[in-house]
Design a protein around this motif. Sequence first.
Motif, PDB file in Angstrom:
ATOM      1  N   ALA A 256       0.805  -1.181   0.008  1.00  9.17           N
ATOM      2  CA  ALA A 256      -0.143   0.065   0.113  1.00  9.17           C
ATOM      3  C   ALA A 256       1.053   1.253   0.079  1.00  9.17           C
ATOM      4  CB  ALA A 256      -0.945  -0.039   1.372  1.00  9.17           C
ATOM      5  N   GLY A 257       0.381   2.179  -0.705  1.00  6.07           N
ATOM      6  CA  GLY A 257       1.357   3.543  -0.840  1.00  6.07           C
ATOM      7  C   GLY A 257       0.466   4.562  -1.430  1.00  6.07           C
ATOM      8  N   GLU A 258       0.786   5.680  -1.294  1.00  7.09           N
ATOM      9  CA  GLU A 258       0.170   6.895  -2.331  1.00  7.09           C
ATOM     10  C   GLU A 258       0.289   6.631  -3.593  1.00  7.09           C
ATOM     11  OE1 GLU A 258       0.780  11.516  -2.849  1.00  7.09           O
ATOM     12  OE2 GLU A 258       1.841  10.480  -0.977  1.00  7.09           O
ATOM     13  N   PRO A 259      -0.759   6.634  -4.257  1.00  2.42           N
ATOM     14  CA  PRO A 259      -0.733   6.774  -5.848  1.00  2.42           C
ATOM     15  C   PRO A 259       0.358   7.754  -6.401  1.00  2.42           C
ATOM     16  CG  PRO A 259      -2.886   6.452  -5.301  1.00  2.42           C
ATOM     17  CD  PRO A 259      -1.963   6.901  -4.168  1.00  2.42           C
ATOM     18  N   GLY A 260       1.418   6.925  -7.006  1.00  2.29           N
ATOM     19  CA  GLY A 260       2.439   7.635  -7.794  1.00  2.29           C
ATOM     20  C   GLY A 260       3.652   7.934  -6.976  1.00  2.29           C
ATOM     21  N   ARG A 261       3.577   7.833  -5.709  1.00  7.12           N
ATOM     22  CA  ARG A 261       4.530   7.820  -4.650  1.00  7.12           C
ATOM     23  C   ARG A 261       5.694   6.748  -4.896  1.00  7.12           C
ATOM     24  NH1 ARG A 261       6.016  12.516  -2.174  1.00  7.12           N
ATOM     25  NH2 ARG A 261       4.036  12.672  -1.420  1.00  7.12           N
ATOM     26  N   LEU A 262       7.114   7.094  -4.933  1.00  2.00           N
ATOM     27  CA  LEU A 262       7.992   5.993  -4.935  1.00  2.00           C
ATOM     28  C   LEU A 262       8.184   5.489  -3.361  1.00  2.00           C
ATOM     29  CD1 LEU A 262      10.442   4.838  -6.367  1.00  2.00           C
ATOM     30  CD2 LEU A 262      11.776   6.610  -5.370  1.00  2.00           C
ATOM     31  N   LEU A 263       8.044   4.055  -3.578  1.00  2.00           N
ATOM     32  CA  LEU A 263       7.912   3.448  -2.284  1.00  2.00           C
ATOM     33  C   LEU A 263       9.256   2.732  -1.812  1.00  2.00           C
ATOM     34  CD1 LEU A 263       4.646   1.600  -2.496  1.00  2.00           C
ATOM     35  CD2 LEU A 263       5.072   3.983  -1.501  1.00  2.00           C
ATOM     36  N   ALA A 264       9.997   2.571  -2.751  1.00  3.72           N
ATOM     37  CA  ALA A 264      11.521   1.689  -2.765  1.00  3.72           C
ATOM     38  C   ALA A 264      12.074   1.827  -4.021  1.00  3.72           C
ATOM     39  CB  ALA A 264      11.325   0.310  -2.243  1.00  3.72           C
ATOM     40  N   ALA A 265      13.431   1.838  -4.086  1.00  4.80           N
ATOM     41  CA  ALA A 265      14.364   1.790  -5.351  1.00  4.80           C
ATOM     42  C   ALA A 265      15.496   0.870  -4.918  1.00  4.80           C
ATOM     43  CB  ALA A 265      14.538   3.136  -5.771  1.00  4.80           C
ATOM     44  N   GLY A 266      15.363  -0.163  -5.528  1.00  2.16           N
ATOM     45  CA  GLY A 266      16.807  -1.070  -5.334  1.00  2.16           C
ATOM     46  C   GLY A 266      17.169  -2.113  -6.554  1.00  2.16           C
ATOM     47  N   THR A 267      17.938  -2.899  -6.153  1.00  2.00           N
ATOM     48  CA  THR A 267      18.091  -3.911  -7.097  1.00  2.00           C
ATOM     49  C   THR A 267      16.914  -4.807  -7.695  1.00  2.00           C
ATOM     50  OG1 THR A 267      18.915  -5.628  -5.728  1.00  2.00           O
ATOM     51  CG2 THR A 267      20.569  -4.145  -6.660  1.00  2.00           C
ATOM     52  N   ASP A 268      16.032  -4.878  -6.726  1.00  5.96           N
ATOM     53  CA  ASP A 268      14.798  -5.781  -7.075  1.00  5.96           C
ATOM     54  C   ASP A 268      13.752  -4.872  -7.888  1.00  5.96           C
ATOM     55  OD1 ASP A 268      15.843  -7.936  -5.951  1.00  5.96           O
ATOM     56  OD2 ASP A 268      14.752  -7.161  -3.935  1.00  5.96           O
ATOM     57  N   GLY A 269      13.929  -3.787  -8.085  1.00 10.07           N
ATOM     58  CA  GLY A 269      13.166  -2.781  -8.893  1.00 10.07           C
ATOM     59  C   GLY A 269      12.844  -1.401  -8.274  1.00 10.07           C
ATOM     60  N   ILE A 270      12.005  -0.478  -8.912  1.00 10.69           N
ATOM     61  CA  ILE A 270      11.556   0.580  -8.533  1.00 10.69           C
ATOM     62  C   ILE A 270      10.012   0.415  -8.189  1.00 10.69           C
ATOM     63  CG2 ILE A 270      10.946   3.007  -9.176  1.00 10.69           C
ATOM     64  CD1 ILE A 270      13.523   2.460 -11.206  1.00 10.69           C
ATOM     65  N   VAL A 271       9.807   0.488  -6.938  1.00  9.99           N
ATOM     66  CA  VAL A 271       8.353   0.134  -6.386  1.00  9.99           C
ATOM     67  C   VAL A 271       7.499   1.739  -6.156  1.00  9.99           C
ATOM     68  CG1 VAL A 271       6.921  -0.728  -4.747  1.00  9.99           C
ATOM     69  CG2 VAL A 271       9.278  -1.672  -5.276  1.00  9.99           C
ATOM     70  N   ILE A 272       6.383   1.720  -7.067  1.00 17.73           N
ATOM     71  CA  ILE A 272       5.665   2.906  -7.018  1.00 17.73           C
ATOM     72  C   ILE A 272       4.233   2.510  -6.749  1.00 17.73           C
ATOM     73  CG2 ILE A 272       4.481   4.662  -8.301  1.00 17.73           C
ATOM     74  CD1 ILE A 272       6.991   3.731 -10.525  1.00 17.73           C
TER      75      ILE A 272
END
Length: 316
Positions: A256-272
Amino acid sequence: MSGLSVAFAGTPEFAARALAAIVSAGYPVPLVLTQPDRPAGRGQKLTASPVKQYALAHGLAVAQPERLRTPEQRAVLAGVTADVLVVAAYGLILPQVVLDWPRLGCVNIHASLLPRWRGAAPIQRAIEAGDAETGITIMQMDAGLDTGPMLLARSIAITATDNAASLHDRLAALGAQLVVEALAGIENGTMSARAQPEAGVTYAQKIAKSEAVLDFRQSADLLARRVRAFDPFPGASASAGPLALKIRAAHALPLAGEPGRLLAAGTDGIVIGCGSGALAVTQLQLPGGRRLAAADFLAGHALPAGTCFDLPGSAD
């Protein structure tokens, strides 16, 4: 060599695969119709269609009318005799006079299980909708939009990793196989047509570039399907201020997270964050660049925590 004379109308690689199968099966091809040469590539050089390239390489007669509406445009058919016209992703509407031209009519190779996904973009729409399967329908053409009676149909599964390119290639191979089966049945008189069901009709509208802009207020499941459906063209896109990206591979996560907000960025991917769930972007592309795994992209382009991706139609 078969006694059935088979003219052909098609343009892209999907159609070229079918033409190659028809030639390999020994059917004489008196004429190949394809779209006029178009600008392509970064240099916008006039480029022959895959069908034209195959036809010329195999000594087949080629015609490239802009349309087939007027007697002058249809002059390319004069003096040509064909028992059947096979049509595959040609890109032009055939008027009734052309449908009536071959002795045994026109046969179309359509990349869906009709009557589902009549129209221009059946491969992409099937992926976008989350269909579990699709297939090829060989049908007799009439004046309607993919409404003719069906000769053959065969299904294939849509996998969780299929994009438009991979599904296209599997359907092109299946279409090439089935059209040869249909022609054999037409030639020996064993092929009978059946009307399409009245229930289950859907239409696959042509893909508009505007559809490729991801709206993170929608569900992550839908956005992940759109990423696959729009790869390679037009390519799903997202932007964060001046940063513009093509999203080439992604999957949904139960976060869950705010629509469009970057939640995480790492080797597994960029999570939005999305309207429901989150989108993990694993492959992306900068304008004019090549496809990059998320880890390779992040090695050269920092994405600060809290970065917000644009939402279509929202105020700046």
